[in-house]
Design an enzyme around this catalytic site. Structure first.
Site, PDB file in Angstrom:
ATOM      1  N   TYR A 150       1.167  -1.234  -0.223  1.00  0.00           N
ATOM      2  CA  TYR A 150      -0.004  -0.377  -0.081  1.00  0.00           C
ATOM      3  C   TYR A 150       0.459   0.998  -0.409  1.00  0.00           C
ATOM      4  CZ  TYR A 150      -3.844   2.946   1.384  1.00  0.00           C
ATOM      5  OH  TYR A 150      -5.317   3.793   1.592  1.00  0.00           O
ATOM      6  N   ASP A 151       2.248   1.460   0.656  1.00  0.00           N
ATOM      7  CA  ASP A 151       3.023   1.950   1.388  1.00  0.00           C
ATOM      8  C   ASP A 151       3.319   2.776  -0.479  1.00  0.00           C
ATOM      9  OD1 ASP A 151       1.481   1.995   2.997  1.00  0.00           O
ATOM     10  OD2 ASP A 151       3.895   2.035   4.799  1.00  0.00           O
ATOM     11  N   GLU A 152       4.164   2.104  -0.843  1.00  0.00           N
ATOM     12  CA  GLU A 152       4.651   2.362  -2.152  1.00  0.00           C
ATOM     13  C   GLU A 152       3.990   2.476  -3.409  1.00  0.00           C
ATOM     14  OE1 GLU A 152       7.494   3.318  -1.634  1.00  0.00           O
ATOM     15  OE2 GLU A 152       9.111   1.936   0.435  1.00  0.00           O
TER      16      GLU A 152
END
Ligand code: UDP
Length: 318
Positions: A150-152
């Site tokens: 999700y973050d990347e």
């Protein structure tokens, strides 16, 4: 305006559809219903100014007619590794919708010379080493951790959005959404507010992961929608990311107490071992100076009021 909205059957997207329609816009929603639900937009399906297209925007996006704005809201968003709807369970879809989905929607915005809005996330800050988080903080993200899908993906989404702004002069906006809650949230997505409310309503102990000292800052959906709408409509140089969230920070243990007060019952808590591992951020609070300055926006709904409204909705759906 005629507006293309991805993820419009989701929690935030469906509330945003309501707002856009109330403002007189026409809305075309693309959603593959992976984590969203038709229940969220059932009340809109008969409207002539609203169109729903079941489609995965990570594939190419077939469009008809012209759009004045393209808004990319679609993504799984729950970090719960035990829920079928968490992004750790949907790792490839999460990466694809953040990467290819953003690229595909940007291409449409470019072809239509439309305004573009990306909903990004406080997760771009990872487990932050600076507090509160300002937009110019670069974050602390494990590129191969459980949350990295999700973050990347969202970090890539922000980068490709800025690239389109810089290279093609596209009119882009990036909202970094912090924890948001309210009616229509999935009861079963495993995030702390739905878990605590469902547990309180069914007389089960509230599950606190770890010692409960970790903090979050919870924004009620109406405040979120107002902030996003102001960002969409703002004129001028508003291309860099803007934090949209509530700066009132509470520990998870304190949240359990507030849920107890709101439910009006004596609640029990149960401490469970930390389920999320080292990638679970310890502290999270937005610095919203930029949103105040650029959008004249700040949240208005208190946690108690928002939880009461959310609890009423949950009661009706349980
Ligand atoms: N959490 C908890 N009990 C639960 C669900 C979550 O203590 O039943 C904790 C979780 O470990 C995290 C915080 O609550 O520290 C917020 O989790 P959530 O899943 O709501 O979203 P996040 O902010 O981590 O994306």
């Amino acid at each position: 305006m005629r507006i293309l909205l991805t993820g419009g059957a989701g929690f935030i997207g469906s509330h945003f559809s309501d707002r856009l329609l109330a403002e007189g816009h026409q809305v075309v929603v693309y959603d593959n219903l992976l984590t969203g639900s038709l229940d969220n937009i059932a009340h809109l399906l008969d409207r002539r100014d609203f169109t729903f297209i079941e489609h995965d925007v990570s594939e190419s996006i077939p469009v008809e007619g012209q759009f004045k704005a393209v808004l990319h809201f679609a993504s799984p968003a729950s970090p719960n590794p035990n829920s079928p709807f968490g992004y750790p369970q949907l790792p490839i879809q999460t990466l694809k919708v953040g990467a290819m989905g953003t690229f595909n929607t940007l291409r449409i915005a470019r072809a239509h010379e439309a305004r573009f809005l990306l909903t990004s996330t406080s997760e771009v800050y990872g487990d932050p080493l600076e507090h509160p988080q300002r937009e110019d903080y670069w974050g602390n993200v494990d590129p191969v951790g459980l949350r990295s899908v999700y973050d990347e993906a969202k970090r890539f989404a922000e980068a490709i959005t800025m690239a389109h702004h810089r290279k093609h002069d596209l009119d882009t906006r990036i909202a970094r959404i912090f924890n948001t809650y309210g009616p229509r949230m999935r009861l079963d997505d495993g995030r702390v507010v739905p878990n605590f409310l469902c547990q309180a309503l069914t007389n089960q102990p509230l599950t606190i992961y770890g010692d409960g000292s970790q903090t979050r800052s919870f924004c009620f959906i109406d405040d979120m929608v107002e902030g996003l709408y102001r960002l969409l409509m703002a004129e001028g140089d508003v291309h860099l990311p803007v934090n949209i969230g509530n700066p009132v920070e509470v520990s998870i243990a304190a949240l359990a107490e507030i849920v107890g007060q709101v439910s009006g019952q004596a609640i029990q808590t149960q401490t469970l071992p930390d389920q999320r591992g080292p990638s679970d951020p310890q502290r999270r609070r937005p610095d919203i100076s930029r949103a105040k300055a650029w959008l004249d926006w700040e949240p208005k709904v208190t946690l108690e009021t928002g939880l009461r409204l959310t609890m009423d909705d949950f009661k009706a759906r349980l």
